[in-house]
Design an enzyme around this catalytic site. Structure first.
Site, PDB file in Angstrom:
ATOM      1  N   ASP A  60      26.009  11.596   6.387  1.00  0.00           N
ATOM      2  CA  ASP A  60      24.820  11.394   5.554  1.00  0.00           C
ATOM      3  C   ASP A  60      24.932  12.112   4.223  1.00  0.00           C
ATOM      4  O   ASP A  60      25.698  13.068   4.072  1.00  0.00           O
ATOM      5  CB  ASP A  60      23.556  11.841   6.294  1.00  0.00           C
ATOM      6  CG  ASP A  60      23.502  13.339   6.554  1.00  0.00           C
ATOM      7  OD1 ASP A  60      24.514  13.895   7.021  1.00  0.00           O
ATOM      8  OD2 ASP A  60      22.445  13.958   6.290  1.00  0.00           O
ATOM      9  N   GLU A  79      22.996  15.808   8.877  1.00  0.00           N
ATOM     10  CA  GLU A  79      23.262  17.222   8.595  1.00  0.00           C
ATOM     11  C   GLU A  79      22.424  17.723   7.435  1.00  0.00           C
ATOM     12  O   GLU A  79      21.959  18.867   7.437  1.00  0.00           O
ATOM     13  CB  GLU A  79      24.755  17.419   8.298  1.00  0.00           C
ATOM     14  CG  GLU A  79      25.209  18.866   8.225  1.00  0.00           C
ATOM     15  CD  GLU A  79      25.178  19.466   6.819  1.00  0.00           C
ATOM     16  OE1 GLU A  79      25.517  20.670   6.665  1.00  0.00           O
ATOM     17  OE2 GLU A  79      24.831  18.739   5.858  1.00  0.00           O
TER      18      GLU A  79
END
Length: 416
Positions: free
Chosen positions: A86, A181
């Site tokens: 991400d 994350e």
């Protein structure tokens, strides 16, 4: 020591990966927080299967798992390499157009789609170490996504090299690509039993040669305020605005210390990250950071003291401070496994780089993984100026990260 038969695939992979929008969403309660993260994860599984990792798969929560089987008869601890797919919610990751600035010579980099976006050498001193290298940036409208797609590409490149060169001896190696994350949920649904590794390494660091074995310890905090609402035309002596109380609390935070903009190295901070509400109720969200548990407690005590002092001026209002743990300094765990850090330092040196053991003013998936039972320091990926339009990475730094991963696999085998 350069790798024999090395063919750089990290750049090609990276240029493709960054064009896939994988921005996570802190407001979402789903796992992963955005389905679009799986678009990259599905591509990674496809590529892992093509390379020959037969168990590569994507689970329902957005995690990619895969295994490189051992090709050595030694009893070698299983190690894992991890990066996240991400990108930060702080800046758009949609429609990324990567640009390669070849043979960088110290000039300021003007980004083509917005000439006001300029990556200046004076503001990015690490560029001084990139003379002659090829710098990759975004075009000026988005972040680049080197955090952490550089790490993803480097791990994929290392896997490709290890499988293509079976004479390189290694133990069983596990691969883990995580979602979310950037919003602090990168390990929320990870299955460590399925992963089956004893030690790990995140590839999510900044400067070439850096190894981060120490992170912030981190807490989240919220002050919830209940004021007194009255019709504004008849409010004299009665109204106590929760929004104004919140503003006073923020205004009373230290001005010249204990904030991200006034601290460095191992100094901690209290950082308000959001405020919401109306006259009757309001809340302030904070992140609190320090390298020690005692430092966190001191900052939290100060925040409570400021809240109480402001509330003393509003006798009919009340406020409550709630604090919760986010992550802890992974050095507490890693100090019990010195070989994990030592082998990584040696691998960096074998790649022909000066190795530097560092602390990071932030956290990684490795912070949480370490406390979950997978000791996991953070190795450089070469990403710089992340979470914004000035993000950059160099082709040559990515190659060195790949070399480091391969050398690290060899070192664990040699020392078994």
């Amino acid at each position: 020591m350069s790798l024999l038969n090395y063919k750089n695939t990290s750049t090609k992979r990276f240029l493709e990966y960054v064009q896939i929008d994988t921005q996570s969403d802190p407001e979402s309660e789903s796992q992963p927080s955005t389905e679009k993260q799986k678009n990259l994860s599905r591509l990674l599984v496809k590529e892992l299967l093509e390379i020959g990792l037969k168990d590569a798969h994507l689970d329902e929560y957005g995690y990619v798992y895969a295994t490189i089987p051992a090709n050595s008869d030694k009893d070698i601890p299983v190690i894992c390499f991890c990066s996240h797919v991400d990108t930060s919610p702080d800046c758009s990751g949609e429609g990324v157009k990567p640009v390669i600035h070849k043979n960088y010579q110290g000039q300021d980099l003007v980004l083509p789609d917005d000439n006001e976006q300029i990556i200046r050498l004076s503001e990015h001193p690490d560029l001084a170490h990139q003379l002659g290298n090829d710098i990759i940036t975004a075009s000026g409208k988005t972040l680049l996504g080197a955090d952490n797609k550089a790490g993803v590409a480097e791990i994929m490149d290392a896997i490709y090299h290890l499988v293509a060169n079976p004479e390189i001896k290694h133990g069983t190696i596990k691969i883990l690509f995580t979602p979310d994350e950037e919003i602090g949920r990168g390990t929320a649904k990870v299955d460590l039993e399925k992963l089956g590794a004893s030690f790990g390494y995140t590839i999510d660091g900044e400067t070439l040669g850096s190894l981060e074995d120490e992170t912030f310890s981190a807490d989240g905090a919220r002050i919830s305020i209940t004021g007194v609402s009255q019709h504004p035309g008849f409010a004299k002596g009665r109204m106590e605005s929760a929004l104004k109380i919140a503003a006073e609390i923020i205004s009373n935070l230290p001005k010249h210390t204990l904030s991200p903009e006034t601290t460095e190295e191992k100094e901690g901070f209290i950082h308000p990250v959001g405020i919401s509400g109306a006259v009757e109720t309001a809340s302030i969200e904070f992140i609190i950071r320090d390298f020690t548990e005692s430092g966190l407690k001191n900052h939290e005590s100060l925040l409570e003291k400021i809240m109480s002092e402001v509330l003393s001026l509003y006798p009919n209002s009340k406020a409550e401070l709630k604090v919760w743990e986010q992550y802890r300094n992974m050095k507490e765990i890693l100090d019990g496994y010195p070989q994990v850090t030592a082998y990584a330092m040696e691998a960096i040196q074998r790649a022909g780089i000066e190795a530097r053991q560092m602390s990071i003013r932030g956290g990684t998936d490795g912070s949480r993984l370490s406390f979950m039972g997978l000791p996991c320091p953070n190795i450089f990926a070469g990403e710089h100026a992340f979470h914004g339009k000035h993000e950059w990475v160099s082709v040559q730094d990515m190659e060195k990260a790949t070399e480091t991963i391969v050398h690290l696999c060899q070192i664990w085998e040699e020392n078994a």
